[in-house]
Design a protein around this motif. Structure first.
Motif, PDB file in Angstrom:
ATOM      1  N   LEU A  53       0.838  -1.209   0.000  1.00 50.76           N
ATOM      2  CA  LEU A  53       0.000   0.000   0.000  1.00 50.76           C
ATOM      3  C   LEU A  53       0.871   1.255   0.000  1.00 50.76           C
ATOM      4  O   LEU A  53       0.588   2.232  -0.694  1.00 50.76           O
ATOM      5  N   ASP A  54       1.932   1.216   0.790  1.00 48.78           N
ATOM      6  CA  ASP A  54       2.858   2.353   0.866  1.00 48.78           C
ATOM      7  C   ASP A  54       3.480   2.639  -0.511  1.00 48.78           C
ATOM      8  O   ASP A  54       3.548   3.802  -0.938  1.00 48.78           O
ATOM      9  N   ASP A  55       3.911   1.582  -1.199  1.00 48.42           N
ATOM     10  CA  ASP A  55       4.523   1.751  -2.526  1.00 48.42           C
ATOM     11  C   ASP A  55       3.525   2.357  -3.519  1.00 48.42           C
ATOM     12  O   ASP A  55       3.867   3.255  -4.295  1.00 48.42           O
ATOM     13  N   ILE A  56       2.283   1.855  -3.480  1.00 50.03           N
ATOM     14  CA  ILE A  56       1.249   2.329  -4.402  1.00 50.03           C
ATOM     15  C   ILE A  56       0.939   3.805  -4.124  1.00 50.03           C
ATOM     16  O   ILE A  56       0.832   4.623  -5.045  1.00 50.03           O
ATOM     17  N   ALA A  57       0.822   4.139  -2.842  1.00 52.30           N
ATOM     18  CA  ALA A  57       0.513   5.530  -2.467  1.00 52.30           C
ATOM     19  C   ALA A  57       1.646   6.461  -2.895  1.00 52.30           C
ATOM     20  O   ALA A  57       1.398   7.535  -3.459  1.00 52.30           O
ATOM     21  N   ARG A  58       2.882   6.059  -2.622  1.00 54.92           N
ATOM     22  CA  ARG A  58       4.021   6.931  -2.948  1.00 54.92           C
ATOM     23  C   ARG A  58       4.088   7.193  -4.452  1.00 54.92           C
ATOM     24  O   ARG A  58       4.256   8.339  -4.900  1.00 54.92           O
ATOM     25  N   GLU A  59       3.953   6.123  -5.243  1.00 55.74           N
ATOM     26  CA  GLU A  59       4.010   6.297  -6.703  1.00 55.74           C
ATOM     27  C   GLU A  59       2.911   7.234  -7.190  1.00 55.74           C
ATOM     28  O   GLU A  59       3.143   8.084  -8.054  1.00 55.74           O
ATOM     29  N   PHE A  60       1.710   7.085  -6.618  1.00 55.83           N
ATOM     30  CA  PHE A  60       0.602   7.938  -7.041  1.00 55.83           C
ATOM     31  C   PHE A  60       0.869   9.402  -6.684  1.00 55.83           C
ATOM     32  O   PHE A  60       0.688  10.306  -7.510  1.00 55.83           O
ATOM     33  N   ILE A  61       1.309   9.635  -5.446  1.00 49.28           N
ATOM     34  CA  ILE A  61       1.547  11.021  -4.990  1.00 49.28           C
ATOM     35  C   ILE A  61       2.575  11.696  -5.902  1.00 49.28           C
ATOM     36  O   ILE A  61       2.392  12.839  -6.346  1.00 49.28           O
ATOM     37  N   ILE A  62       3.640  10.965  -6.209  1.00 44.46           N
ATOM     38  CA  ILE A  62       4.693  11.536  -7.063  1.00 44.46           C
ATOM     39  C   ILE A  62       4.155  11.794  -8.476  1.00 44.46           C
ATOM     40  O   ILE A  62       4.465  12.818  -9.096  1.00 44.46           O
ATOM     41  N   SER A  63       3.286  10.885  -8.963  1.00 40.04           N
ATOM     42  CA  SER A  63       2.708  11.059 -10.307  1.00 40.04           C
ATOM     43  C   SER A  63       1.844  12.315 -10.389  1.00 40.04           C
ATOM     44  O   SER A  63       1.577  12.824 -11.480  1.00 40.04           O
ATOM     45  N   GLN A  64       1.388  12.815  -9.253  1.00 43.41           N
ATOM     46  CA  GLN A  64       0.542  14.017  -9.210  1.00 43.41           C
ATOM     47  C   GLN A  64       1.364  15.306  -9.054  1.00 43.41           C
ATOM     48  O   GLN A  64       0.811  16.387  -8.814  1.00 43.41           O
ATOM     49  N   GLY A  65       2.685  15.168  -9.109  1.00 42.73           N
ATOM     50  CA  GLY A  65       3.531  16.359  -8.972  1.00 42.73           C
ATOM     51  C   GLY A  65       3.715  16.804  -7.534  1.00 42.73           C
ATOM     52  O   GLY A  65       4.095  17.952  -7.272  1.00 42.73           O
ATOM     53  N   ALA A  66       3.447  15.889  -6.595  1.00 44.64           N
ATOM     54  CA  ALA A  66       3.576  16.214  -5.168  1.00 44.64           C
ATOM     55  C   ALA A  66       4.614  15.281  -4.531  1.00 44.64           C
ATOM     56  O   ALA A  66       5.149  14.384  -5.197  1.00 44.64           O
ATOM     57  N   THR A  67       4.894  15.529  -3.250  1.00 44.12           N
ATOM     58  CA  THR A  67       5.779  14.616  -2.517  1.00 44.12           C
ATOM     59  C   THR A  67       5.066  14.160  -1.246  1.00 44.12           C
ATOM     60  O   THR A  67       4.238  14.884  -0.693  1.00 44.12           O
ATOM     61  N   PRO A  68       5.383  12.936  -0.776  1.00 41.15           N
ATOM     62  CA  PRO A  68       4.769  12.455   0.461  1.00 41.15           C
ATOM     63  C   PRO A  68       5.357  13.211   1.661  1.00 41.15           C
ATOM     64  O   PRO A  68       6.570  13.187   1.876  1.00 41.15           O
ATOM     65  N   SER A  69       4.499  13.892   2.423  1.00 42.66           N
ATOM     66  CA  SER A  69       4.976  14.724   3.536  1.00 42.66           C
ATOM     67  C   SER A  69       5.603  13.897   4.659  1.00 42.66           C
ATOM     68  O   SER A  69       6.442  14.404   5.398  1.00 42.66           O
ATOM     69  N   PHE A  70       5.153  12.655   4.808  1.00 46.19           N
ATOM     70  CA  PHE A  70       5.597  11.887   5.979  1.00 46.19           C
ATOM     71  C   PHE A  70       6.978  11.259   5.770  1.00 46.19           C
ATOM     72  O   PHE A  70       7.673  10.979   6.740  1.00 46.19           O
ATOM     73  N   LEU A  71       7.355  11.010   4.520  1.00 46.12           N
ATOM     74  CA  LEU A  71       8.618  10.315   4.247  1.00 46.12           C
ATOM     75  C   LEU A  71       9.786  11.142   4.786  1.00 46.12           C
ATOM     76  O   LEU A  71       9.961  12.305   4.402  1.00 46.12           O
TER      77      LEU A  71
END
Ligand code: MG
Length: 253
Positions: free
Chosen positions: A39-57
């Protein structure tokens, strides 16, 4: 707490919509057998695909892009090789940064069928959020949120987590003010027009007491009973509350 400009509000709406879309993807992806790491991998890839970065990483050294909190984990669960099972509940907390602005939200999903009392805990935690923001407007105190959350949780004899609180959100993931899930209506600072807040009830089926695991992150209930989490980033305007992080097709209360 700070009054945001119109340009900043637009960026917060965009950050919030990416959070909502990530949670939508999580809602549509969780199933028996999937691991929290997947789930983490899927979420991270999606967030990056939207031009954003994951705040928690890497936030204070957090090692993943989302928090995955299963059953008795209250919040801040670290994705790992645990595969979800029938009847589990999983709290998924997502933060994204878009052009310097953060959105933050969480949902608790039920895997398959849970017991009636666990289902009710999840529903009532969501209701705590909606009671908290009901009729909220600039000039109210933060305690209006706190008190309404508390009232709904105590009605059902749930344990309210007191050590962890909601917060302001914007240029930084966690800003002033703190938003406790308990307290009097008159407590806390006055809410300003055009400010953004993360309101997040964390509600336990049993005791309110929590414990921190040795990994330094995972917060669990002291009695091992389930806990639920429901969070949105909201914008408070003179017209009322706008929720910035809803999922697609999500029912509001
Ligand atoms: Mg938060």
């Amino acid at each position: 707490m700070r009054k945001l400009s119109d340009e900043e509000i637009e960026l917060m709406r965009k950050a919030g919509s990416i959070v909502g879309d990530t949670l939508t993807l999580m809602r549509d992806t969780v199933r028996v057998g999937i691991t929290t790491k997947e789930l983490d991998d899927i979420a991270r890839e999606f967030i990056i695909s939207q031009g954003a970065t994951p705040s928690f990483l890497n936030y204070d050294g957090f090692p993943a892009s989302i928090c995955t909190s299963v059953n008795s984990v209250v919040v801040h669960g670290i994705p790992n090789n645990y595969a979800l099972q029938e009847g589990d509940i999983i709290g998924i907390d997502v933060g994204v940064c878009y052009k310097g602005y953060h959105g933050d939200a969480a949902r608790t999903f039920i895997i398959g069928e849970a017991s009636a009392k666990v289902k009710k805990l999840v529903e009532e935690t969501k209701r705590c959020f909606y009671k908290g923001i009901e009729g909220l407007k600039p000039g109210d105190r933060i305690g209006k949120i706190s008190n309404a959350v508390q009232e709904n949780a105590l009605k059902h004899n749930y344990g309210i987590v007191k050590e962890l609180v909601g917060h302001g959100v914007g240029r930084r993931l966690h800003e002033d003010p703190n938003i406790p899930n308990y307290g009097s209506k008159e407590s806390g600072p006055v809410i300003m027009e055009n400010c953004t807040l993360a309101v997040e009830p964390m509600i336990n089926l049993g005791t309110s007491h929590i414990r921190l695991l040795n990994d330094g992150w995972t917060v669990v209930t002291a009695d091992g009973k389930p806990s639920a989490h429901y969070e949105n980033t909201i914008l408070v305007t003179k017209d009322g509350v706008e929720i910035l992080t809803l999922m697609k097709g999500e029912n509001t209360l």
